[in-house]
Design a protein around this motif. Structure first.
Motif, mmCIF file in Angstrom:
data_model
loop_
_atom_site.group_PDB
_atom_site.id
_atom_site.type_symbol
_atom_site.label_atom_id
_atom_site.label_comp_id
_atom_site.label_asym_id
_atom_site.label_seq_id
_atom_site.Cartn_x
_atom_site.Cartn_y
_atom_site.Cartn_z
ATOM 1 N N PRO A 67 55.590 44.246 40.856
ATOM 2 C CA PRO A 67 54.994 45.418 40.192
ATOM 3 C C PRO A 67 53.500 45.224 39.970
ATOM 4 C CG PRO A 67 56.254 44.108 38.627
ATOM 5 C CD PRO A 67 56.537 43.533 39.975
ATOM 6 N N LEU A 68 52.796 46.306 39.766
ATOM 7 C CA LEU A 68 51.359 46.202 39.529
ATOM 8 C C LEU A 68 51.086 45.389 38.266
ATOM 9 C CD1 LEU A 68 50.079 49.805 40.347
ATOM 10 C CD2 LEU A 68 50.323 47.839 41.870
ATOM 11 N N PRO A 69 49.979 44.649 38.241
ATOM 12 C CA PRO A 69 49.664 43.834 37.067
ATOM 13 C C PRO A 69 49.258 44.688 35.878
ATOM 14 C CG PRO A 69 47.822 43.820 38.579
ATOM 15 C CD PRO A 69 48.940 44.542 39.280
ATOM 16 N N GLU A 70 49.337 44.104 34.698
ATOM 17 C CA GLU A 70 48.816 44.746 33.497
ATOM 18 C C GLU A 70 47.299 44.776 33.646
ATOM 19 O OE1 GLU A 70 47.555 46.184 30.190
ATOM 20 O OE2 GLU A 70 47.148 44.034 30.260
ATOM 21 N N LEU A 71 46.707 45.956 33.612
ATOM 22 C CA LEU A 71 45.324 46.112 34.040
ATOM 23 C C LEU A 71 44.321 45.405 33.136
ATOM 24 C CD1 LEU A 71 45.193 49.761 35.423
ATOM 25 C CD2 LEU A 71 45.660 47.613 36.611
ATOM 26 N N ASN A 72 44.603 45.283 31.863
ATOM 27 C CA ASN A 72 43.685 44.558 30.987
ATOM 28 C C ASN A 72 43.643 43.068 31.322
ATOM 29 O OD1 ASN A 72 42.594 46.649 29.468
ATOM 30 N ND2 ASN A 72 44.340 46.672 28.053
ATOM 31 N N LEU A 73 44.788 42.520 31.747
ATOM 32 C CA LEU A 73 44.814 41.119 32.174
ATOM 33 C C LEU A 73 44.037 40.939 33.472
ATOM 34 C CD1 LEU A 73 48.517 40.132 31.379
ATOM 35 C CD2 LEU A 73 46.459 39.650 30.031
ATOM 36 N N LEU A 74 44.194 41.890 34.395
ATOM 37 C CA LEU A 74 43.424 41.842 35.641
ATOM 38 C C LEU A 74 41.935 41.940 35.346
ATOM 39 C CD1 LEU A 74 43.283 41.872 38.746
ATOM 40 C CD2 LEU A 74 43.525 44.363 38.635
ATOM 41 N N LYS A 75 41.574 42.810 34.416
ATOM 42 C CA LYS A 75 40.168 42.961 34.032
ATOM 43 C C LYS A 75 39.597 41.646 33.523
ATOM 44 C CE LYS A 75 37.276 45.430 30.661
ATOM 45 N NZ LYS A 75 37.231 46.510 29.655
ATOM 46 N N GLU A 76 40.347 40.953 32.673
ATOM 47 C CA GLU A 76 39.896 39.658 32.145
ATOM 48 C C GLU A 76 39.693 38.644 33.259
ATOM 49 O OE1 GLU A 76 39.030 38.473 29.048
ATOM 50 O OE2 GLU A 76 38.997 40.603 28.509
ATOM 51 N N LYS A 77 40.626 38.610 34.192
ATOM 52 C CA LYS A 77 40.531 37.678 35.306
ATOM 53 C C LYS A 77 39.300 37.971 36.150
ATOM 54 C CE LYS A 77 42.020 34.716 38.515
ATOM 55 N NZ LYS A 77 42.286 33.289 38.340
ATOM 56 N N LEU A 78 39.049 39.244 36.413
ATOM 57 C CA LEU A 78 37.876 39.630 37.196
ATOM 58 C C LEU A 78 36.587 39.246 36.478
ATOM 59 C CD1 LEU A 78 39.101 43.163 38.346
ATOM 60 C CD2 LEU A 78 38.778 41.182 39.829
#
Length: 280
Positions: A67-78
């Motif tokens: 499933p698609l990642p939780e977008l806030n976690l992806l934002k932090e990683k970026l």
């Protein structure tokens, strides 16, 4: 340079401050292999994004295997990787193209325009004799703004309406290899077959030696389809459909969406029908 860059371009621009390189290597069924490969050697300056830990969310009863990642976690990683809203990002995998394409699709989905795939991947880079190292880069944390492009995403209901002929005029494209589409074999999911009404366009037919085929070749692959008709692409879990998404866009199709949960989500609902070769 709309979707990808070649090996020579990246070699020429290696080390430029406004460019970030993302290593997306992964091996389905052996989830630590990609990180091990990264640690053994990667393109200088590249950071590692793990398909299952960074580019996917938690698996539930529905939603598919990736499933698609939780977008806030992806934002932090970026942001931790030094990727800001104006950064040019180049993604690569080994030679498959699918894992870098997943990253590309996600970046476009969250509103980032300057993202490209390295045609030929790390395998092509290594064959050229270009430099790689084991140094793990550290970047100053940046600010990344998420702006979801929800038009890129097909919902489960969109697919159900199309598959069961309830409404809509979408074309469903199954991106898996022919044997899985036909239901001859199914090594992963609950039941073999494909979603009703779907046609088969194997994703790997759009690439050669880890590089996307030219626009003319992509146009030939989808020549029987109407470019004005809305298209939904799927695969097993939303990974290998992304190269087809890109290939369709390259071929001039405007209205293309990804069914992120894909076949693994479809068959998580036991009432959903599937089609097998002997039923066609």
């Amino acid at each position: 340079m709309q979707y990808y860059v070649d090996l020579e371009w990246l070699k020429e621009h290696l080390g430029e401050k406004e460019i970030r390189i993302v290593d997306c290597r992964f091996k389905l069924g052996s989830p630590e292999e990609g990180r091990r490969q990264y640690q053994e050697g990667h393109i200088p300056g590249a950071v590692y994004f793990d398909l299952e830990k960074d580019l996917s969310g938690s698996v539930g009863e529905h939603g598919g295997r990736h499933p698609l990642p939780e977008l806030n976690l992806l934002k932090e990683k970026l942001q931790d990787a030094g990727i800001g809203s104006e950064t040019t990002v180049i993604a690569y995998d080994g030679i498959e193209g699918a894992f870098a394409s997943r990253f590309w699709w996600l970046m476009k989905y969250v509103g980032h325009e300057k993202v490209y795939i390295l045609n030929g991947g790390f395998t092509g880079w290594e064959k050229k004799g270009y430099p790689y190292n084991q140094s793990i880069p550290k970047f100053e944390k940046t600010s990344f703004t998420i702006s979801e492009n929800k038009e890129m995403l097909a919902s489960y209901q969109d697919v159900r309406d199309t598959a069961l002929n309830e409404s809509g005029n979408n074309v469903l494209i199954d991106s898996r290899e022919s044997k899985r589409y036909k239901g001859i074999e199914e090594p992963i999911d609950r039941i073999a077959g494909h979603i009703p009404t779907a046609i088969n366009k194997p994703w790997m037919d759009g690439l050669e030696n880890g590089a996307f085929k030219p626009r003319e070749e992509q146009e030939k692959r989808f020549a029987e389809l109407d470019r004005n008709q809305p298209i939904i692409v799927y695969c097993g879990s939303g990974i290998t459909a992304t190269p087809n998404y890109i290939a369709l866009k390259e071929a001039g199709f405007k209205n293309v969406k990804l069914y992120a949960g894909s076949y693994s989500d479809w068959v998580s609902y036991k009432e959903n029908p599937v089609i097998r070769e002997n039923e066609l």
